[in-house]
Design a protein around this motif. Structure first.
Motif, short mmCIF file in Angstrom:
data_model
loop_
_atom_site.label_atom_id
_atom_site.label_comp_id
_atom_site.label_asym_id
_atom_site.label_seq_id
_atom_site.Cartn_x
_atom_site.Cartn_y
_atom_site.Cartn_z
N TYR A 109 0.84 -1.20 0.00
CA TYR A 109 0.00 0.00 0.00
C TYR A 109 0.88 1.25 0.00
O TYR A 109 1.59 1.53 0.94
CB TYR A 109 -0.97 0.05 1.17
N LYS A 150 -8.15 -11.32 -3.30
CA LYS A 150 -8.19 -10.03 -2.59
C LYS A 150 -7.93 -10.30 -1.11
O LYS A 150 -8.73 -10.94 -0.44
CB LYS A 150 -9.55 -9.36 -2.78
N HIS A 154 -7.41 -1.97 1.13
CA HIS A 154 -6.71 -0.79 0.63
C HIS A 154 -7.71 0.23 0.08
O HIS A 154 -8.54 0.74 0.83
CB HIS A 154 -5.66 -1.19 -0.42
N ASP A 155 -7.70 0.50 -1.21
CA ASP A 155 -8.64 1.46 -1.79
C ASP A 155 -9.91 0.81 -2.31
O ASP A 155 -10.71 1.45 -2.99
CB ASP A 155 -7.96 2.24 -2.92
N LYS A 157 -10.22 -1.41 -4.58
CA LYS A 157 -10.16 -1.77 -6.00
C LYS A 157 -9.94 -3.27 -6.14
O LYS A 157 -9.42 -3.92 -5.24
CB LYS A 157 -9.02 -1.02 -6.68
N TYR A 176 -0.83 -5.97 -7.11
CA TYR A 176 -1.31 -4.64 -6.76
C TYR A 176 -2.74 -4.72 -6.23
O TYR A 176 -3.55 -5.49 -6.75
CB TYR A 176 -1.25 -3.73 -8.00
N GLU A 177 -3.05 -3.92 -5.21
CA GLU A 177 -4.37 -3.92 -4.57
C GLU A 177 -4.75 -5.32 -4.09
O GLU A 177 -5.91 -5.73 -4.17
CB GLU A 177 -5.45 -3.37 -5.51
#
Length: 216
Positions: A109, A150, A154-155, A157, A176-177
């Protein structure tokens, strides 16, 4: 060099083989490259149990500019903050990756805006591309038909798996994410549900398997 590591991977299945080392990447810039302290030991233990590797039980730390980088078939990079590669480090990392080495960047992150700039120095002629879900990295010991799991919000996404493809070969995988490394940590660190941690570890084992065995 990748062929040598394929032999090491095959040999590591034997209990009589010398354990194979993996490493965490140390970089400049002030970012916390040392994050996720329990992640790799837990991933190593999982790989040794689930995909029959003989990985050394603790990871090494290797500087991005060190010649020792070439000792490791898989190098893990994580953190939250700034990343900075100087010219010598850029040259060393490019040589490592184009000679058969494998870099796994795991955004803990806040890494994204920095690491993309620095990796562009390493491969100015290439871009990160999203890795399709039918790529072998998602289908080693374990199948991930929808790509990365997942692990942390985080955000909010969807998780994305990006890569750098050099002469047809995935040499750098960028999660990422997703935050696989947090999923590998001791449960006491984040207290993720066991099924979430298991998904993270399975995907990690796939990455390790791919890093050792994919032909360059």
């Amino acid at each position: 060099m990748r062929k040598l590591w394929v032999l090491l991977f095959i040999g590591s299945i034997s209990s009589f083989a010398q354990p194979v080392k993996i490493a965490k990447l140390k970089y400049d810039g002030g970012g916390d490259w040392y994050a996720n302290k329990t992640a790799l030991p837990n991933l190593i233990e999982f790989c040794n149990e689930q995909i029959n590797t003989n990985l050394a039980l603790s990871e090494d730390v290797v500087d991005v500019g060190s010649p020792d980088l070439f000792l490791y078939p898989y190098v893990y990079m994580t953190g939250h903050g700034n990343v900075l590669f100087n010219n010598a480090q850029v040259e060393n990392l490019r040589s490592y990756l184009t000679s058969g080495g494998f870099l796994h960047i795991d955004d803990n992150y806040g890494l994204d805006q920095f690491v993309r700039i620095e990796m562009k120095k390493v491969f100015p002629e290439l871009e990160f591309v999203e890795i399709p879900f039918d790529h072998p990295i998602y289908h080693q010991k374990f199948d991930f038909d929808d790509g990365l799991p997942k692990i942390h919000q985080h955000d909010g996404k969807p998780p994305r798996g990006y890569g750098i493809i050099y002469e047809g070969q995935l040499v750098c995988f960028y999660s990422y994410e997703c935050d696989l490394g947090n999923g590998w940590e001791d449960q006491s660190v984040y207290n993720d549900p066991q099924e979430v941690r298991f998904e993270a570890l399975k995907m990690g084992a796939n990455i390790i398997s791919y890093a050792f065995t994919a032909e360059l």
